[in-house]
Design an enzyme around this catalytic site. Structure first.
Site, PDB file in Angstrom:
ATOM      1  N   GLY A   1      -4.168  -3.434  10.044  1.00  0.00           N
ATOM      2  CA  GLY A   1      -3.656  -2.788   8.841  1.00  0.00           C
ATOM      3  C   GLY A   1      -3.662  -1.286   9.059  1.00  0.00           C
ATOM      4  N   GLY A   2      -4.736  -0.654   8.636  1.00  0.00           N
ATOM      5  CA  GLY A   2      -4.854   0.810   8.677  1.00  0.00           C
ATOM      6  C   GLY A   2      -4.477   1.431  10.016  1.00  0.00           C
TER       7      GLY A   2
ATOM      8  N   GLY B   1     -10.125  -3.668   5.835  1.00  0.00           N
ATOM      9  CA  GLY B   1     -10.073  -2.365   5.183  1.00  0.00           C
ATOM     10  C   GLY B   1     -11.428  -1.759   4.848  1.00  0.00           C
TER      11      GLY B   1
ATOM     12  N   GLU C   1      -9.277 -13.355  10.060  1.00  0.00           N
ATOM     13  CA  GLU C   1      -9.515 -12.100   9.350  1.00  0.00           C
ATOM     14  C   GLU C   1     -10.589 -12.309   8.284  1.00  0.00           C
ATOM     15  OE1 GLU C   1      -5.918  -9.233   9.553  1.00  0.00           O
ATOM     16  OE2 GLU C   1      -5.695 -10.528   7.833  1.00  0.00           O
TER      17      GLU C   1
ATOM     18  N   HIS D   1      -1.970 -14.339   4.042  1.00  0.00           N
ATOM     19  CA  HIS D   1      -2.890 -13.198   4.120  1.00  0.00           C
ATOM     20  C   HIS D   1      -3.873 -13.253   2.947  1.00  0.00           C
ATOM     21  CE1 HIS D   1      -4.475  -9.139   4.119  1.00  0.00           C
ATOM     22  NE2 HIS D   1      -4.065  -9.028   5.368  1.00  0.00           N
TER      23      HIS D   1
ATOM     24  N   ASN E   1       0.470  -4.725  10.235  1.00  0.00           N
ATOM     25  CA  ASN E   1       0.792  -5.122   8.867  1.00  0.00           C
ATOM     26  C   ASN E   1       0.795  -3.856   8.011  1.00  0.00           C
ATOM     27  OD1 ASN E   1       0.832  -6.121   6.269  1.00  0.00           O
ATOM     28  ND2 ASN E   1      -1.148  -7.168   6.402  1.00  0.00           N
ATOM     29  N   TRP E   2       1.974  -3.408   7.623  1.00  0.00           N
ATOM     30  CA  TRP E   2       2.089  -2.144   6.886  1.00  0.00           C
ATOM     31  C   TRP E   2       1.839  -2.312   5.386  1.00  0.00           C
ATOM     32  CZ3 TRP E   2       6.703   1.039   9.450  1.00  0.00           C
ATOM     33  CH2 TRP E   2       6.248   1.506  10.687  1.00  0.00           C
TER      34      TRP E   2
HETATM   35  P1  PGA Z   1      -7.296  -3.486   8.305  1.00  0.00           P
HETATM   36  O1  PGA Z   1      -6.374  -4.645   7.702  1.00  0.00           O
HETATM   37  O2  PGA Z   1      -6.974  -3.390   9.779  1.00  0.00           O
HETATM   38  O3  PGA Z   1      -6.910  -2.253   7.562  1.00  0.00           O
HETATM   39  O4  PGA Z   1      -8.713  -3.884   8.077  1.00  0.00           O
HETATM   40  C1  PGA Z   1      -6.151  -5.827   8.416  1.00  0.00           C
HETATM   41  C2  PGA Z   1      -5.254  -6.780   7.639  1.00  0.00           C
HETATM   42  O5  PGA Z   1      -5.323  -6.827   6.405  1.00  0.00           O
HETATM   43  O6  PGA Z   1      -4.451  -7.493   8.241  1.00  0.00           O
END
Ligand code: PGA
Length: 257
Positions: free
Chosen positions: A236-237, A174, A168, A95, A8-9
């Site tokens: 994400g990251g 994050g 999640e 999300h 997920n960018w």
């Molecule tokens: P993250 O984000 O891997 O940066 O914790 C995950 C997401 O929001 O799908």
């Protein structure tokens, strides 16, 4: 069932940066085989160029959201048919950032999931409790309720359809502090049971997959994504850089080979 890695960018990259990273990724996965589904979800503005960049690649294209209607007076929204036109196959729905910052409700998520399935897009439905809810030990009831509501309009997936649910926890996104493997596994079981109750054991086992998301990185992904636990990860990251994306893929492949 084949494992899956979804990046997920978010709103992190320009169109040019997205193309640059997809070009590197495309090269990186060239000799990778077909053991893992790979999905990248760039911003809407990069989808068209992403489609061109990924032609004949193993990487599939996902969107980060969509509206439920096909067409109409819905300023600023993007429809499932518009996404299909851009080669999108998967779509992240509900999300927690959309729920938190944009007021997306369970009802809206439910309409989106139903519409995605009806339009042949594979939904990745996100559920997750807040830190406060976990401190109050409400995580299981919160997830069951969120999932039941998100799927309230959705018919059982048909023969060649998949439906993914991403667990999640909001406090893990994050933050660099993922759920512990034991916490995550417990929640996976709650999600599987809810899917079994909704669709029956057979469809839950073969047409539904559960992903973990929240501070996944190349070191910890093997604690979650493994044959006896999660089928994939939503990252994400760690999905932003080609080298870390490839390290995640390598770990998944090792776990499942
Ligand atoms: P993250 O984000 O891997 O940066 O914790 C995950 C997401 O929001 O799908």
């Amino acid at each position: 069932m084949k494992p899956i890695l979804v990046a997920n960018w978010k709103m992190q990259l320009s169109q040019a940066e997205s193309v640059e990273r997809l070009t590197a990724l495309r090269l990186g996965v060239k000799d990778f085989g077909y053991a893992v589904h790979m999905v990248v979800c760039p911003s809407f503005t990069a989808l068209e160029r992403a489609k061109e960049t990924l032609i004949t690649s193993k990487i599939q294209l996902g969107a980060q959201d969509m509206f439920w209607a096909e067409q109409g007076a819905f300023t600023g929204e993007v429809s499932p048919t518009q996404l299909r036109e851009l080669g999108v196959t998967h779509v992240i729905l509900g999300h927690s950032e959309r729920r938190e910052f944009l007021g997306e409700t369970d009802k809206m998520v439910a309409q989106k999931v139903e519409s995605a399935m009806a339009h042949g897009l594979t939904p990745i439905v996100c559920v997750g409790e807040t830190a406060h809810q976990r401190n109050d030990n409400q995580q299981e009831s919160v997830i069951v309720q969120e999932l039941e509501r998100a799927l309230q309009c959705t018919p059982p997936p048909s023969e060649n359809q998949m439906l993914y649910v991403a667990y999640e926890p909001m406090w893990a996104i994050g933050t660099g502090e993922p759920a512990s493997p034991a916490q995550a596994e417990l929640m996976r079981q709650v999600i599987v049971r809810t899917l079994q109750e909704k669709f029956g054991a057979e469809l839950a086992a073969h047409r539904c997959g559960v992903l973990y998301g929240g501070s996944v990185d190349a070191e910890n992904i093997s604690h979650y994504v493994r044959p006896d636990s999660y089928q994939g990860a939503l990252v994400g990251g760690a999905g932003l850089k080609p080298e870390t994306f490839l390290a995640l893929l390598t770990s998944i492949k090792q776990q499942f080979s």
